[in-house]
Every structure is written in C-alpha cells, then in structure tokens.
Design an enzyme around this catalytic site. Structure first.
Site, PDB file in Angstrom:
ATOM      1  N   ASP A  24       0.832  -1.204   0.000  1.00  0.00           N
ATOM      2  CA  ASP A  24       0.000   0.000   0.000  1.00  0.00           C
ATOM      3  C   ASP A  24       0.866   1.253   0.000  1.00  0.00           C
ATOM      4  OD1 ASP A  24      -2.302   1.488   0.019  1.00  0.00           O
ATOM      5  OD2 ASP A  24      -2.527   1.428   2.189  1.00  0.00           O
ATOM      6  N   HIS A  41       3.310   3.238  -8.945  1.00  0.00           N
ATOM      7  CA  HIS A  41       3.299   1.812  -9.251  1.00  0.00           C
ATOM      8  C   HIS A  41       4.585   1.380  -9.958  1.00  0.00           C
ATOM      9  CE1 HIS A  41      -0.782   1.581  -7.862  1.00  0.00           C
ATOM     10  NE2 HIS A  41      -1.186   2.483  -8.730  1.00  0.00           N
ATOM     11  N   LEU A 135      11.344 -20.502  -4.074  1.00  0.00           N
ATOM     12  CA  LEU A 135      10.259 -19.697  -3.513  1.00  0.00           C
ATOM     13  C   LEU A 135       8.982 -19.822  -4.343  1.00  0.00           C
ATOM     14  CD1 LEU A 135       9.265 -17.311  -1.623  1.00  0.00           C
ATOM     15  CD2 LEU A 135      10.126 -15.790  -3.425  1.00  0.00           C
TER      16      LEU A 135
END
Length: 249
Positions: A24, A41, A135
């Site tokens: 956020d 972004h 991962l």
C-alpha cells in the site's frame, strides 16, 4: 534471603513459512512528489523485486503479494490500465530472473475478468515456472477474500445438492478445502505498508491467526532494511493459536 522469581522463557517462534504483503502507498508516494498516482506503481515494482529476491535468498518458502484487489477496479481507468500493463511487462521482463532463482509463480484470483493479453501472460508464466523448486511467489490479482469465501460456499452447496455430502458433516477443515488459497499454508505474517491497519479484503479466512505488522513506510520506500524490521517483529511473537501457552519441545 530474597527470592527472585525466574522470568518465564518465551517460546521459540514458529518458523516463518508464508509471508504475505499488502503493498500500500504507491499512489500517495507519487502524490507527495507532485506526480500522477500511477508513477508510484512503477517505483513499487522495484520494491517488489527486492522483496522477492530477499525472501528467495533467505529461504522463505511462500510469499504472497496483493497486487490487485476486486475493489481496485473502482480506481481511474488510467491507473487500472497502468497497473495491468505494468504487471504484464514485469512478468515478461523478469521471466529469466524467476527461472534463474528457481521461483515458481502462482496466481490467486479470478483471471477471467482480465484482458486476454494480461491473462495469457500470467498463464504462460505459471506454466513456465511450474517445475521450479524455490520460492513459491503467489500473486493475488483480481482477488477478494469475501469472494473467495462465497465461491467456497457455492461449491459446497452444489456438493450438498448433488448428494455428495451432508450439511452436518461440514467442518472448518472441510470448508477450507474448497477455498482456492487452501493449496498454500496460511500466512504466518502479513505486512501492510503505508500506515494503514486493515486487511482490505485480503486472506480473510486464512488470516485468522496471522501476525500483522503495519509499517509507516509507503510501499515504494519499503526496502530490505524495513523487511528485516518486520521479520524481527515476527521473531518476538509467541504464536499460541488460542492456547494459554506454547511450550518448547
């Protein structure tokens, strides 16, 4: 003689298996600099790339990033378009990096509502990385926790209607098995950046016993040092899951 009561030892923290992040603050970061919201972004991708590298290097098995929620469609068409193009471009640009680091990509959410070009890139990268053994990177895109629960209710209702199960036999574990996120372990730690302390429709069922760390730092400025602070917070917790204490074995 003075008797000093020994301090009770803190139970060892459970190993961190699944880290989830609500990224956020991109828009606010850009606005503070006098730029359009969507500029944030672009900068946020750098922070995401660093986090993926750090989690991979430190051996954290699962990382979920909340990239786009079902509510984010309410944003301006320009910002939504930028986010979609940025996700597509990032997946294409860093696909070799994912393979090199043995990172396997998973998607959580409804891809059918995305543009075909974006949906196809996600599907291609999921297929391309399916044999990677490092991962597990879970990208939550067009995802909502309430919607996930509703989908599970619908699936169970169909099963009951078709005589495949009895209502009285439905347990929490049984219900959870019908949720799309059940293929991953529940998140041990959820990080939310940007000084906002809410889940925003993220992992509502599976976050029941997640530790939650709220960072004042906006996502584009969230670096490895900030991540270490969050992980240190996790090491100081005693996860009892409702029990009075958790003894070391």
């Amino acid at each position: 003689m003075v008797y000093v009561k020994k301090k009770e030892a803190r139970p060892a923290p459970l190993p961190l298996q699944h880290l989830a992040v609500i990224m956020d603050g991109n828009g606010r970061w850009a606005e503070k600099k006098g730029w359009p919201r969507y500029f944030g972004h672009f900068r946020g991708v750098k922070s995401l790339r660093q986090m993926v590298k750090s989690c991979s290097r430190w051996g954290i098995p699962y990382l979920t990033v909340f990239a786009f929620s079902t509510e984010n469609w309410k944003r301006s068409s320009i910002e939504v378009s930028v986010i979609m193009k940025l996700m597509s471009r990032s997946l294409t640009r860093y696909q070799q990096e994912l393979d090199r680091n043995q990172i396997r990509l998973h998607v959580l959410g409804n891809l059918e509502e995305l543009a075909p070009s974006v949906r196809n890139i996600f599907n291609e990268m999921v297929e391309r990385t399916k044999n990677n053994t490092g991962l597990k990177l879970i990208v939550a895109v067009n995802y909502g926790g309430r919607q996930e629960i509703i989908q599970a209710v619908r699936a169970i209702s169909r099963a009951v209607k078709e005589g495949q199960m009895e209502i009285d036999n439905i347990t929490e574990d049984h219900f959870y098995s019908y949720m799309s996120s059940s293929v991953f372990p529940p998140p041990d730690l959820i990080i939310r950046t940007g000084a906002v302390s809410r889940l925003s429709n993220f992992y509502l069922w599976t976050a029941a016993y997640s530790e939650i760390y709220v960072s004042d730092v906006l996502w584009p400025d969230f670096n490895e040092a900030e991540l270490k602070k969050a992980l240190h917070f996790y090491t100081q917790t005693s996860r009892r899951f409702g029990a009075a204490s958790l003894e070391r074995k």
